[in-house]
Design a protein around this motif. Structure first.
Motif, PDB file in Angstrom:
ATOM      1  N   SER A 102       0.829  -1.206   0.000  1.00 14.00           N
ATOM      2  CA  SER A 102       0.000   0.000   0.000  1.00 14.00           C
ATOM      3  C   SER A 102       0.864   1.257   0.000  1.00 14.00           C
ATOM      4  O   SER A 102       0.541   2.247  -0.668  1.00 14.00           O
ATOM      5  CB  SER A 102      -0.949  -0.002   1.203  1.00 14.00           C
ATOM      6  OG  SER A 102      -0.225  -0.064   2.425  1.00 14.00           O
ATOM      7  N   THR A 103       1.969   1.213   0.732  1.00 10.97           N
ATOM      8  CA  THR A 103       2.871   2.366   0.758  1.00 10.97           C
ATOM      9  C   THR A 103       3.440   2.643  -0.627  1.00 10.97           C
ATOM     10  O   THR A 103       3.425   3.782  -1.117  1.00 10.97           O
ATOM     11  CB  THR A 103       4.035   2.127   1.743  1.00 10.97           C
ATOM     12  OG1 THR A 103       3.517   2.068   3.064  1.00 10.97           O
ATOM     13  CG2 THR A 103       5.062   3.243   1.655  1.00 10.97           C
ATOM     14  N   ASP A 105       2.285   1.624  -3.545  1.00 10.03           N
ATOM     15  CA  ASP A 105       1.203   2.027  -4.455  1.00 10.03           C
ATOM     16  C   ASP A 105       0.953   3.530  -4.349  1.00 10.03           C
ATOM     17  O   ASP A 105       0.779   4.214  -5.364  1.00 10.03           O
ATOM     18  CB  ASP A 105      -0.085   1.272  -4.118  1.00 10.03           C
ATOM     19  CG  ASP A 105      -0.151  -0.088  -4.790  1.00 10.03           C
ATOM     20  OD1 ASP A 105       0.530  -0.281  -5.820  1.00 10.03           O
ATOM     21  OD2 ASP A 105      -0.880  -0.963  -4.289  1.00 10.03           O
ATOM     22  N   ASN A 106       0.918   4.033  -3.131  1.00  8.77           N
ATOM     23  CA  ASN A 106       0.688   5.461  -2.929  1.00  8.77           C
ATOM     24  C   ASN A 106       1.846   6.292  -3.470  1.00  8.77           C
ATOM     25  O   ASN A 106       1.642   7.317  -4.124  1.00  8.77           O
ATOM     26  CB  ASN A 106       0.474   5.758  -1.442  1.00  8.77           C
ATOM     27  CG  ASN A 106      -0.843   5.229  -0.918  1.00  8.77           C
ATOM     28  OD1 ASN A 106      -1.783   5.010  -1.679  1.00  8.77           O
ATOM     29  ND2 ASN A 106      -0.926   4.996   0.379  1.00  8.77           N
ATOM     30  N   TRP A 107       3.062   5.863  -3.202  1.00  9.05           N
ATOM     31  CA  TRP A 107       4.233   6.608  -3.667  1.00  9.05           C
ATOM     32  C   TRP A 107       4.307   6.666  -5.185  1.00  9.05           C
ATOM     33  O   TRP A 107       4.725   7.663  -5.760  1.00  9.05           O
ATOM     34  CB  TRP A 107       5.509   5.973  -3.109  1.00  9.05           C
ATOM     35  CG  TRP A 107       5.712   6.197  -1.644  1.00  9.05           C
ATOM     36  CD1 TRP A 107       4.827   6.740  -0.763  1.00  9.05           C
ATOM     37  CD2 TRP A 107       6.873   5.865  -0.883  1.00  9.05           C
ATOM     38  NE1 TRP A 107       5.359   6.757   0.502  1.00  9.05           N
ATOM     39  CE2 TRP A 107       6.608   6.225   0.453  1.00  9.05           C
ATOM     40  CE3 TRP A 107       8.092   5.273  -1.212  1.00  9.05           C
ATOM     41  CZ2 TRP A 107       7.560   6.040   1.472  1.00  9.05           C
ATOM     42  CZ3 TRP A 107       9.025   5.079  -0.207  1.00  9.05           C
ATOM     43  CH2 TRP A 107       8.769   5.465   1.124  1.00  9.05           C
ATOM     44  N   ASN A 115      -3.956  11.687  -1.956  1.00  8.26           N
ATOM     45  CA  ASN A 115      -2.715  10.913  -1.950  1.00  8.26           C
ATOM     46  C   ASN A 115      -1.523  11.877  -1.843  1.00  8.26           C
ATOM     47  O   ASN A 115      -0.775  12.082  -2.806  1.00  8.26           O
ATOM     48  CB  ASN A 115      -2.599  10.057  -3.218  1.00  8.26           C
ATOM     49  CG  ASN A 115      -1.353   9.179  -3.204  1.00  8.26           C
ATOM     50  OD1 ASN A 115      -0.918   8.711  -2.148  1.00  8.26           O
ATOM     51  ND2 ASN A 115      -0.761   8.951  -4.366  1.00  8.26           N
ATOM     52  N   GLY A 118       2.175  10.874  -3.012  1.00  6.32           N
ATOM     53  CA  GLY A 118       2.487  10.527  -4.393  1.00  6.32           C
ATOM     54  C   GLY A 118       3.763  11.212  -4.865  1.00  6.32           C
ATOM     55  O   GLY A 118       3.938  12.409  -4.654  1.00  6.32           O
TER      56      GLY A 118
END
Length: 253
Positions: A102-103, A105-107, A115, A118
């Protein structure tokens, strides 16, 4: 829009599990953690409770990359960069345990109000959007035995930066491609590296370990070879100390 983002934190799992498990005898480091043997020039790996220890980001879809050669070049290239800093004779390889799916994916997403972490810029105009520069991220951990346990002694982060950006002005419309200059690739990679380093240092368990960040230029989707790593930096603090240039080249044989 057909930009394809990937996370490679778990991409080497299947290859590493097969390769490492077959290399030599296992040496015990505790009742539940063992290490594989190693062949010359290769790292030992970590086996926990009888299973190869896989990345915390395992399961993130890596099949979205249109060029499989980028996947292979990123995977093998990052390990080669790691060997420049962490000797295979002194360190044990462990797949990333600090960055979750999840980390990452957000980055890898665009920076928006929903977000804020990002690493890619907001889209801007649909007719002429800002590129998504950061395409892939991988974490590798490097351990050493301390008595009957393994202790983290270093982290390597690979950042893949796009050399081109493909988008659509309208849904299901034709594809357009923006070329991203080498200067911009380097700039965006280094900006992302600085942010990632600060985020890692904000974690109590990562305040004092050496962190190496390596930058990778993605090849175009239709290239017959993958991209290459072009710079890396070893850091003991929360800001990038300096960059070392890598003169790697990829060729078709």
């Amino acid at each position: 829009m057909r930009v394809k983002k990937i996370v490679l934190a778990a991409a080497i799992t299947m290859v590493a599990a097969v390769t490492l498990a077959g290399c030599g005898k296992k040496s015990s480091s505790s009742s539940s953690v063992t290490t594989t043997g190693s062949t010359s020039g290769n790292y030992q790996g970590v086996i926990e409770n009888g299973r190869y220890k896989t990345s915390k980001a395992r399961g993130v879809n890596t099949a979205q990359n249109a060029n499989v050669y980028n996947l292979k070049a990123f995977e093998s290239g990052l390990t080669n960069v790691s060997k420049l800093v962490f000797s295979t004779k002194s360190y044990i390889f462990q797949e990333g345990q600090y960055l979750s799916s999840s980390t990452l994916d957000n980055w890898l997403g665009r920076k928006t109000s929903s977000n804020p972490t990002g690493l890619n810029p907001a889209k801007g105009k649909s007719s002429d959007p800002n590129p998504e520069y950061i395409q892939q991220i991988e974490e590798q951990d490097y351990m050493q035995q301390s008595g009957n346990s393994l202790k983290l002694k270093g982290i390597v982060i690979g950042i893949g930066v796009n050399s081109e950006y493909t988008y659509q002005k309208t849904t299901d419309g034709p594809d357009y491609t923006k070329k991203i200059s080498d200067t911009e690739v380097q700039k965006q990679g280094k900006l992302a590296a600085a942010k990632i380093l600060k985020r890692l240092r904000a974690r109590k368990d990562l305040k004092n370990v050496p962190i190496v960040i390596a930058l990778f230029k993605q090849a175009s989707d239709d290239s017959l070879v993958g991209g290459t790593f072009f710079a890396y930096s070893k850091n003991n603090g929360s800001t990038i100390s300096s960059w070392k240039t890598l003169n790697y080249k990829a060729v078709v044989l």
